[in-house]
Design an enzyme around this catalytic site. Structure first.
Site, short mmCIF file in Angstrom:
data_model
loop_
_atom_site.label_atom_id
_atom_site.label_comp_id
_atom_site.label_asym_id
_atom_site.label_seq_id
_atom_site.Cartn_x
_atom_site.Cartn_y
_atom_site.Cartn_z
N HIS A 100 0.80 -1.34 0.07
CA HIS A 100 -0.15 0.09 0.04
C HIS A 100 0.75 1.20 0.11
CE1 HIS A 100 -2.27 -2.96 2.37
NE2 HIS A 100 -3.24 -2.52 1.87
N ASP A 103 2.35 1.94 3.23
CA ASP A 103 3.27 1.00 4.04
C ASP A 103 4.57 1.55 3.78
OD1 ASP A 103 0.96 -0.39 4.27
OD2 ASP A 103 1.63 -1.76 2.55
N GLU A 231 -10.97 -7.54 -4.31
CA GLU A 231 -10.73 -8.21 -3.22
C GLU A 231 -11.77 -8.41 -2.11
OE1 GLU A 231 -6.81 -8.07 -1.42
OE2 GLU A 231 -7.52 -8.98 0.62
N GLU A 267 -8.85 -14.14 -1.11
CA GLU A 267 -7.90 -14.24 0.37
C GLU A 267 -8.50 -15.38 0.92
OE1 GLU A 267 -6.36 -11.00 2.19
OE2 GLU A 267 -6.52 -11.84 4.03
N HIS A 270 -10.67 -14.50 3.94
CA HIS A 270 -11.62 -13.85 3.93
C HIS A 270 -12.89 -14.58 3.43
CE1 HIS A 270 -9.36 -9.81 2.87
NE2 HIS A 270 -8.97 -10.22 4.16
N ASP A 306 -10.11 -12.02 10.95
CA ASP A 306 -9.12 -12.11 10.16
C ASP A 306 -7.70 -12.25 10.55
OD1 ASP A 306 -7.88 -12.12 7.53
OD2 ASP A 306 -8.31 -10.14 7.04
N ASP A 308 -5.11 -13.94 9.51
CA ASP A 308 -3.91 -13.68 8.75
C ASP A 308 -2.77 -14.63 8.98
OD1 ASP A 308 -5.34 -11.86 6.84
OD2 ASP A 308 -4.28 -10.09 7.75
N ASP A 338 -0.42 -12.73 2.15
CA ASP A 338 -1.05 -11.86 3.21
C ASP A 338 -1.19 -12.20 4.35
OD1 ASP A 338 -2.34 -9.56 4.14
OD2 ASP A 338 -4.02 -9.50 2.61
C1 XUL Z 1 -6.94 -6.70 4.55
C2 XUL Z 1 -6.41 -7.07 3.35
C3 XUL Z 1 -5.83 -5.97 2.61
C4 XUL Z 1 -5.58 -6.16 1.19
C5 XUL Z 1 -4.93 -5.20 0.57
O1 XUL Z 1 -7.84 -7.68 5.40
O2 XUL Z 1 -6.53 -8.34 2.94
O3 XUL Z 1 -4.39 -6.18 3.23
O4 XUL Z 1 -4.97 -7.28 0.72
O5 XUL Z 1 -5.34 -3.82 0.98
CO CO Z 2 -5.58 -9.46 1.19
#
Ligand code: XUL
Ligand code: CO
Length: 437
Positions: A100, A103, A231, A267, A270, A306, A308, A338
């Site tokens: 991003h 970032d 996404e 993802e 998600h 989430d 991750d 991610d």
């Molecule tokens: C948030 C997520 C983000 C996107 C990019 O849950 O997955 O990091 O991948 O904005």
């Molecule tokens: Co993501």
């Protein structure tokens, strides 16, 4: 100065290796189904987690030990972080990264200063890309952290938040072009709502589409040819995210005339938040011609958010690779981790363990998926289940020869359907297990 002085380039040592800093399955030059592992996966590091993750949570501050980080988050610090990031990616041996805008460079006092900071860091990103050959898989803009986006960005009730977000994405597209980025991702951020009573949903969704059209138009104008991705995520940060799942996103894209220019970035965690398995999301997107890229991670079904985590479950990675290969693999997209190390895994070496584990789990998953495809049992069982559509009545229906009247005539003559056969789910599950143990 090296950020990881004790770590050498990670090498492939084969399945019997017990070296925690070696690959046991990921051998980038190994060819599977006519394509190198490197090209199958197009692995990418997520800059926001790997270089910016602090380990902070609602109960305590960050825990990560990152010797390359200075006390003040200024451009100089951002630049030394870029050097550390590229050293990490080079030693790991990944061909791509994603970031991003916020970032990589700190915000300034106003938009002009913020853009200036970004330009200064992008210069160094470009230099490091040239030095290492590592490329930008996709770029994106952070339209959710700054309080100006408290009510959303493109879907904010405040038109100036929309305008600021537009300026930010304009710049992010210019940066993606400058860095030769292969894509640009829209993730929902705060595009959603908490309470319908203070929300004009129709107006917000219309605005989101308008915003995406502006991005697509501007990309054309400046000659940015990267693929756009959308996404899905059903909740978090808002209760009702507009980009709920593949089906909702694809409906949105088609309804607003964006279907030809945006694909999906799926993802894992998600998908599970939406009550789907990731393979469902991938197959839905793939079957509709929208499969673009993957954000690889894993969630924890005992935690409802989430998390991750890095993917280590070979069952999961094999399922993902089966669907991906079914649709011909990546073209512009890739497998972006991610994912973040746990708060308790605070040493720099943990970043290596995490990514090596994820890459190895996918490499083993690829080998399993290729074996399943080579033997063909799964494909045969699936084909058999639909045999009634391959000839006779089924083939006639598929080719458009029938309507309700002719089908009624057919069934009146026949009286009832040919008895159904078992779905054999347990048999298929057992057959699949042959590839795992
Ligand atoms: C948030 C997520 C983000 C996107 C990019 O849950 O997955 O990091 O991948 O904005
Ligand atoms: Co993501």
């Amino acid at each position: 100065m090296s950020a990881f002085p004790d770590i050498q380039k990670i090498k492939y040592e084969g399945p019997s290796s017990k070296n925690p800093l070696a690959f046991r399955h990921y051998n980038e030059t190994e060819v599977v189904e006519g394509k190198s592992m490197k090209d199958h996966f197009r692995f990418s590091v997520a800059y926001w987690h790997t270089m910016r993750g602090t380990g902070g949570d609602p109960f305590g501050p960050g825990t990560m030990i990152r010797p390359w980080e200075g006390k003040v988050d200024n451009v100089e610090n951002a630049v030394s972080r870029v050097r550390a990031g590229f050293e990490f990616m080079e030693k790991l041996g990944v061909p791509y990264y994603c970031f991003h805008d916020r970032d990589v460079a700190p915000e300034g006092a106003n938009l002009a200063e913020t853009n200036k900071n970004l330009d200064a860091v992008v210069k160094v990103l470009k230099e490091e890309q040239g030095r290492t050959g590592i490329k930008l898989l996709w770029g994106t803009a952070n339209l959710f952290s700054n309080p100006r986006y408290v009510h959303g960005a493109a879907t904010s009730p405040n038109a100036e938040s929309f305008a600021f977000a537009a300026a930010q994405v304009k710049k992010a597209l210019e940066v993606a072009k400058e860095l030769g980025g292969q894509g640009y991702t829209f993730w929902g951020g705060r595009e959603g709502y908490q309470c319908l009573w203070n929300t004009d949903m129709k107006r917000e969704v219309d605005h989101l589409a308008k915003f995406m059209h502006m991005a697509v138009d501007y990309a054309k104008k400046i000659g940015f040819t990267g693929q756009f991705y959308f996404e899905p995520k059903p909740k978090e940060p808002t209760k009702h995210q507009y980009d709920f799942d593949s089906a909702a996103c694809i409906n949105f894209l088609r309804a607003y005339g964006l279907g030809d220019c945006v694909k999906m970035n799926i993802e894992t965690n998600h998908a599970t938040l939406a009550g789907h398995a990731v393979e469902h999301e991938l197959d839905y997107a793939g079957s509709q011609g929208f499969l673009g890229s993957i954000d690889a991670n894993a969630g924890d079904l005992l935690l409802g958010w989430d998390t991750d985590q890095f993917p280590t479950d070979v069952y999961l990675t094999a399922k993902i690779m089966l669907i991906l290969m079914k649709y011909g693999g990546f073209t512009t997209g890739g497998l972006n981790f991610d994912a973040k190390v746990r708060r308790e895994s605070f040493e720099p070496v943990d970043l290596f363990h995490a990514h090596i584990g994820g890459m190895d789990a996918f490499a083993k998953g690829l080998k399993i998926a290729a074996a399943i495809r080579a033997e063909g049992d799964l494909a045969r069982m699936l084909k058999d289940r639909y045999a009634s559509w391959d000839a006779g009545l089924g083939a006639e229906i598929e080719s458009g020869m029938h309507g309700f009247e002719s089908l009624e005539k057919y069934m009146l003559a026949k009286g009832d359907v040919t008895p159904n056969v078992s779905g054999r789910q347990e048999l298929i599950e057992n057959v699949m297990n042959r590839y795992f143990f």
